[in-house]
Design a protein around this motif. Sequence first.
Motif, PDB file in Angstrom:
ATOM      1  N   THR A 287       0.932  -1.139   0.200  1.00 44.01           N
ATOM      2  CA  THR A 287      -0.040  -0.080  -0.068  1.00 44.01           C
ATOM      3  C   THR A 287       0.956   1.309   0.010  1.00 44.01           C
TER       4      THR A 287
ATOM      5  N   LEU B  59      -1.288  -0.298  -3.912  1.00 43.94           N
ATOM      6  CA  LEU B  59      -2.686  -0.390  -3.591  1.00 43.94           C
ATOM      7  C   LEU B  59      -2.833   1.006  -2.531  1.00 43.94           C
TER       8      LEU B  59
ATOM      9  N   GLY C  66      -5.067   1.734  -0.330  1.00 47.30           N
ATOM     10  CA  GLY C  66      -6.177   0.939   0.370  1.00 47.30           C
ATOM     11  C   GLY C  66      -6.805   1.759   1.334  1.00 47.30           C
ATOM     12  N   ASP C  67      -8.088   1.352   1.519  1.00 45.77           N
ATOM     13  CA  ASP C  67      -8.869   2.088   2.414  1.00 45.77           C
ATOM     14  C   ASP C  67      -8.298   1.913   3.862  1.00 45.77           C
ATOM     15  N   SER C  68      -7.370   1.207   4.078  1.00 49.16           N
ATOM     16  CA  SER C  68      -6.482   1.236   5.315  1.00 49.16           C
ATOM     17  C   SER C  68      -6.082   2.612   5.587  1.00 49.16           C
TER      18      SER C  68
ATOM     19  N   ASP D 214      -8.730   1.454  -3.692  1.00 55.32           N
ATOM     20  CA  ASP D 214     -10.106   1.061  -2.822  1.00 55.32           C
ATOM     21  C   ASP D 214     -11.205   1.946  -3.195  1.00 55.32           C
TER      22      ASP D 214
ATOM     23  N   LYS E 221     -10.541  -1.676  -6.510  1.00 55.65           N
ATOM     24  CA  LYS E 221     -10.751  -2.616  -5.709  1.00 55.65           C
ATOM     25  C   LYS E 221     -11.966  -2.570  -4.831  1.00 55.65           C
TER      26      LYS E 221
ATOM     27  N   HIS F 186     -11.690  -9.009  -3.636  1.00 51.44           N
ATOM     28  CA  HIS F 186     -11.235  -9.016  -2.194  1.00 51.44           C
ATOM     29  C   HIS F 186     -12.143  -9.847  -1.433  1.00 51.44           C
TER      30      HIS F 186
ATOM     31  N   VAL G 138      -7.841 -10.433  -4.115  1.00 54.57           N
ATOM     32  CA  VAL G 138      -6.866 -10.424  -2.901  1.00 54.57           C
ATOM     33  C   VAL G 138      -7.822 -11.303  -1.869  1.00 54.57           C
TER      34      VAL G 138
ATOM     35  N   GLU H 127      -7.721 -12.271   2.005  1.00 54.95           N
ATOM     36  CA  GLU H 127      -7.202 -11.833   3.343  1.00 54.95           C
ATOM     37  C   GLU H 127      -7.508 -12.831   4.377  1.00 54.95           C
TER      38      GLU H 127
ATOM     39  N   ILE I 234      -2.716 -11.941   1.939  1.00 51.68           N
ATOM     40  CA  ILE I 234      -2.444 -10.957   3.037  1.00 51.68           C
ATOM     41  C   ILE I 234      -2.933 -12.102   4.398  1.00 51.68           C
TER      42      ILE I 234
ATOM     43  N   VAL J  14       0.431  -8.929  -0.157  1.00 53.25           N
ATOM     44  CA  VAL J  14       0.363  -7.590  -0.146  1.00 53.25           C
ATOM     45  C   VAL J  14       0.389  -7.164   1.672  1.00 53.25           C
TER      46      VAL J  14
ATOM     47  N   VAL K  86       0.200  -4.002   4.386  1.00 55.78           N
ATOM     48  CA  VAL K  86      -0.036  -2.386   4.488  1.00 55.78           C
ATOM     49  C   VAL K  86       1.677  -1.764   4.991  1.00 55.78           C
TER      50      VAL K  86
HETATM   51  O1  KIV Z   1      -6.833  -1.331   2.377  1.00 54.18           O
HETATM   52  C1  KIV Z   1      -6.094  -2.116   2.324  1.00 54.18           C
HETATM   53  O2  KIV Z   1      -4.909  -1.806   2.995  1.00 54.18           O
HETATM   54  C2  KIV Z   1      -6.210  -3.485   1.908  1.00 54.18           C
HETATM   55  C3  KIV Z   1      -5.211  -4.479   2.114  1.00 54.18           C
HETATM   56  C4  KIV Z   1      -4.957  -5.080   3.335  1.00 54.18           C
HETATM   57  C5  KIV Z   1      -5.270  -5.630   1.094  1.00 54.18           C
HETATM   58  O3  KIV Z   1      -7.201  -3.733   1.511  1.00 54.18           O
END
Ligand code: KIV
Length: 271
Positions: free
Chosen positions: A29, A48, A50-52, A90, A120, A144, A187, A189, A210, A220, A222
């Motif tokens: 990410t 990515l 990511g929405d993380s 995301d 994603k 995902h 993905v 997870e 992950i 993958v 973070v």
């Molecule tokens: O948002 C994110 O970082 C993710 C990864 C954990 C795959 O979706």
Amino acid sequence: MSVESSVRAVTTYRLMEMKQRGEKIAMLTSYDYSMARIVDAAGVDVILVGDSAANVMAGYETTVPITLDMMIYHARSVVRAVRRALVVVDLPFGTYQGNSKVALDSAVRIMKETEADAVKIEGGEEILESVHRILSAGIPVMGHLGLTPQSIHKFGTYAVRARDEAEAAKLVRDAHLLSEAGCFGIVLEKIPAQLAARVTAEVPVPTIGIGAGGACDGQVLVIHDMLGINKGFSPRFLRRYADLHEVMTDAVTRYVSDVKACDFPNTEEQY
Ligand code: KIV
């Protein structure tokens, strides 16, 4: 990027070729320009957004509160930095579930306003109509499955998913549905390694794991977790490649002490 170089070196087609020849796919990410430059230059294949970002950038407990506007801000910053990697963004919670027209509008905003390469989305059969509609507009979609953090309030826990037969069977079915619909990757997870291996063997598109074991076509993490910026998150699947929390704390502590001691700036560090 110039017109000639506007297609990145890593494409969804290239990822498929990598799966076919058994070359593993490295995905990480990123959420900002400076980090994305380092990650891209170091040879990561897929970045990515990511929405993380909700957790590591904005400090929210879950990924649920992040908005489409916030994701677009992060994705724009990343895209400006990246030359080689495929950039996947995301779609955040509430921008694609239950209404495929809304899903298409969200995906179009991501593609138009960020110039990323793909989106994603989390889920299987329940979001299939949205997947079809986004794909019909020519937008590549990554799936995902497994632990899908946007559903945390339904799951109630971040524990390993699909341990029981019914959930595992649904996951395999969903992976086939996503692949047949035209997703370019999935993905997986936090699911048992054996189940991830089965999905990887059965579907023609690359799987990116992950916490899903080594048989996946790629991995993958973070970036904040693997660099050790985040100290409070230590699941079994996480390998830390650095302890930036310590490095940064040490640097900032020394800076504070130098300023307080009138040691910074010295005569060489002024005009
Ligand atoms: O948002 C994110 O970082 C993710 C990864 C954990 C795959 O979706």
